[in-house]
Design a protein around this motif. Structure first.
Motif, PDB file in Angstrom:
ATOM      1  N   ASP A  70      -1.497   7.463 -18.584  1.00 44.94           N
ATOM      2  CA  ASP A  70      -1.849   8.776 -17.662  1.00 44.94           C
ATOM      3  C   ASP A  70      -0.648   8.708 -16.707  1.00 44.94           C
ATOM      4  N   ARG A  71      -0.155   7.849 -15.696  1.00 46.42           N
ATOM      5  CA  ARG A  71       0.418   7.679 -14.813  1.00 46.42           C
ATOM      6  C   ARG A  71       1.843   7.307 -15.043  1.00 46.42           C
TER       7      ARG A  71
ATOM      8  N   ILE B 250      -0.165   3.691  -8.511  1.00 47.35           N
ATOM      9  CA  ILE B 250       1.153   3.830  -8.495  1.00 47.35           C
ATOM     10  C   ILE B 250       2.162   4.130 -10.137  1.00 47.35           C
ATOM     11  N   LEU B 251       2.325   5.422  -9.633  1.00 46.24           N
ATOM     12  CA  LEU B 251       3.247   5.930 -10.913  1.00 46.24           C
ATOM     13  C   LEU B 251       4.278   5.238 -11.255  1.00 46.24           C
ATOM     14  N   VAL B 252       4.473   5.431 -12.850  1.00 49.42           N
ATOM     15  CA  VAL B 252       5.823   4.472 -13.560  1.00 49.42           C
ATOM     16  C   VAL B 252       6.872   5.668 -14.255  1.00 49.42           C
ATOM     17  N   LEU B 253       7.754   5.247 -13.538  1.00 46.87           N
ATOM     18  CA  LEU B 253       8.583   6.324 -14.620  1.00 46.87           C
ATOM     19  C   LEU B 253       9.904   5.833 -15.430  1.00 46.87           C
ATOM     20  N   ALA B 254       9.978   5.410 -16.642  1.00 51.09           N
ATOM     21  CA  ALA B 254      10.143   4.568 -17.568  1.00 51.09           C
ATOM     22  C   ALA B 254      12.150   5.430 -17.509  1.00 51.09           C
ATOM     23  N   ASP B 255      12.858   5.037 -18.016  1.00 48.70           N
ATOM     24  CA  ASP B 255      14.068   5.972 -18.630  1.00 48.70           C
ATOM     25  C   ASP B 255      14.450   5.266 -19.586  1.00 48.70           C
ATOM     26  N   GLU B 256      14.152   6.163 -20.233  1.00 47.45           N
ATOM     27  CA  GLU B 256      14.551   5.472 -22.210  1.00 47.45           C
ATOM     28  C   GLU B 256      15.764   6.357 -22.817  1.00 47.45           C
TER      29      GLU B 256
ATOM     30  N   PRO C 297       1.065  -1.436   0.161  1.00 45.07           N
ATOM     31  CA  PRO C 297      -0.442  -0.023   0.064  1.00 45.07           C
ATOM     32  C   PRO C 297       1.129   1.241   0.452  1.00 45.07           C
ATOM     33  N   LYS C 298       2.123   1.128   0.521  1.00 43.32           N
ATOM     34  CA  LYS C 298       2.925   2.572   0.223  1.00 43.32           C
ATOM     35  C   LYS C 298       3.517   2.415  -0.987  1.00 43.32           C
ATOM     36  N   THR C 299       3.453   1.489  -1.862  1.00 43.21           N
ATOM     37  CA  THR C 299       3.846   1.938  -3.371  1.00 43.21           C
ATOM     38  C   THR C 299       3.282   3.561  -3.723  1.00 43.21           C
ATOM     39  N   ARG C 300       4.447   4.157  -4.111  1.00 44.31           N
ATOM     40  CA  ARG C 300       3.915   5.797  -4.850  1.00 44.31           C
ATOM     41  C   ARG C 300       5.114   5.589  -6.483  1.00 44.31           C
ATOM     42  N   MET C 301       5.855   4.426  -6.196  1.00 40.07           N
ATOM     43  CA  MET C 301       6.253   4.756  -8.046  1.00 40.07           C
ATOM     44  C   MET C 301       6.992   3.329  -8.043  1.00 40.07           C
ATOM     45  N   VAL C 302       7.249   3.019  -9.238  1.00 37.29           N
ATOM     46  CA  VAL C 302       8.114   1.769  -9.662  1.00 37.29           C
ATOM     47  C   VAL C 302       9.351   2.758 -11.691  1.00 37.29           C
ATOM     48  N   MET C 303      10.560   2.865 -10.935  1.00 31.35           N
ATOM     49  CA  MET C 303      11.236   2.631 -12.186  1.00 31.35           C
ATOM     50  C   MET C 303      11.924   1.550 -12.889  1.00 31.35           C
ATOM     51  N   LEU C 304      11.536   1.471 -13.853  1.00 29.25           N
ATOM     52  CA  LEU C 304      12.380   0.563 -15.617  1.00 29.25           C
ATOM     53  C   LEU C 304      12.947   1.228 -16.366  1.00 29.25           C
TER      54      LEU C 304
END
Ligand code: PMP
Ligand code: GLU
Length: 399
Positions: A228-229, A200-206, A164-171
């Protein structure tokens, strides 16, 4: 003298990639013939038409503050790139240009992560992710994938780390430090998991999008269920050999682009006006240079893998992108150097390779996993051959 270093900075690790590169430069300055496979940056010069655009920008007096988020003409060029190359619909207002993808990543993390929020980071991961999350007082949650999995996390592993505390996933795909690339199907499977967790936000480092050896690239933002997130991070450093110019960006939902602009407006304002005009030329000019450099990286990938596979007891994957090799070196840990020093970690091994073999690499522990080292093969074929010969020789002398 009394010093007052904040807890925040005291708890930060030094960037191991930059530190190792600095160490290698110091040895070189002392006359030691070091081959630097530590820092990851293209060895090519910035293409001529981009340099010309920067010179023109100086002559045409692009010397004033720019909008915090970057010149509108550059943001339009980036929006057009995202549409044409990635099929993504972003308005220029959703793009914020920063001092490199590094600042773009840090901006997004600082703008969204509250103290105690969890950020899932598939490991091995680039050295700065964990530290940026720590800066925001977030909690990095590593999910470790092994070389047997080609260093890629599965949907089950990802879902198992969500709380429940997950705010973001980085990929990060293509990945620094492993060169692994998630296929479209693999990304879709991760997106299907994330679709179930709308907060959860998804931060995609491309950033390594163009240094890819498998054909077409899939952006994480191309899956409508999470678009959208999802925040796309990219920039000109790697694709256009422009590391020193410091231009990167985030493409984000409008509410987040506004928050990032507010943040950046208070601590760095805009990215250099001249560098922005150069980046605009990179995005709007001929893309042939990108393909030429990609081909060179692909050839070097084949060379470095072939040579690494000839070294006994190194385990290597077959990287599909970026310009890194991440061999598993644990067979050499527990051995002793010719002058009697114990190698007790991959950090000791990287130091031994630097001091005895005169090849600078980076300890895998800096990327969250012990027992590996990272080699950047963004250097000439001759350097790669000589570096691998030195590494093989140094390793063969361990008892
Ligand atoms: N992300 C990854 C995975 C990287 O390897 C780098 C390289 N420094 C960056 C972001 C930042 O790139 P830059 O700040 O030079 O645009
Ligand atoms: N991304 C590169 C690397 O991993 C550049 C150095 C850095 O910013 O960490 O080596």
């Amino acid at each position: 003298m009394m010093t007052h270093i904040s807890q925040r900075v005291q708890s930060l690790a030094v960037s191991a990639t930059l530190a190792m590169s600095q160490r290698s430069a110091e040895l070189k300055a002392r006359g030691v013939d070091v081959i630097n496979l530590s820092v990851g940056e293209p060895d090519f010069n910035t293409p001529e038409h981009i340099k010309e655009a920067a010179k023109r920008a100086i002559d045409e007096n692009y010397s004033f503050y720019t909008p915090v988020a970057g010149y509108m003409s550059l943001r339009k060029a980036i929006a057009a790139k995202l549409k044409d190359e990635n099929g993504l619909d972003y308005a220029p207002e959703q793009i914020v240009v920063s001092n490199g993808a590094k600042q773009a990543l840090c901006n997004v993390i600082l703008a969204t992560v509250n103290p105690g929020d969890e950020v899932i980071i598939p490991m091995p991961a680039w050295v700065s992710y964990v530290e940026m999350v720590k800066l925001a007082e977030g909690v990095p949650v590593p999910v470790v994938a092994t070389i047997e999995q080609d260093f890629k996390v599965t949907p089950e592993m990802l879902e198992g780390a969500i709380t429940p505390k997950t705010r973001m996933v980085m990929l990060c795909s293509p990945s620094n430090p492993t060169g692994s690339v998630y296929s479209r199907d693999e990304l879709k499977a991760l997106a299907d998991v994330l679709a179930k967790y709308p907060d959860i936000l998804v931060l995609a480092d491309e950033i390594y999008e163009h240094i890819l050896f498998t054909g077409s690239f899939t952006s994480m933002a191309s899956f409508p269920e999470i678009a959208d997130r999802t925040i796309v991070i990219n920039g000109v450093s790697k694709a256009y050999a422009m590391t020193g110019w410091r231009v990167g960006y985030c493409a984000a939902p409008l509410w987040l682009a506004k928050a990032v602009t507010k943040l950046q407006g208070q601590y760095s304002s805009n990215c250099s006006s001249i560098a922005q005009k150069a980046a605009e030329a990179a995005y709007t000019g001929s893309q042939e240079c990108v393909e030429e450099m990609r081909l060179a990286f692909e050839r070097r990938r084949d060379l470095v893998v072939e040579l690494a596979r000839q070294i006994p007891r190194l385990q290597v994957n077959y990287p599909q992108g970026a310009f890194y090799l991440f061999p598993e070196v644990s067979a050499y840990i527990g051995k002793t150097t010719p002058d009697g020093k114990a190698i007790t970690s991959s950090g000791d091994l990287a130091m031994y390779l630097l001091e005895t073999g005169h090849v600078a690499t980076v300890d895998g522990a800096a990327f969250g996993v012990e027992g590996y080292i990272r080699l950047s093969y963004a250097t000439s074929d001759d350097n790669i051959r000589e570096a691998m010969r030195r590494i093989a020789d140094a390793l063969s002398k361990l008892k």
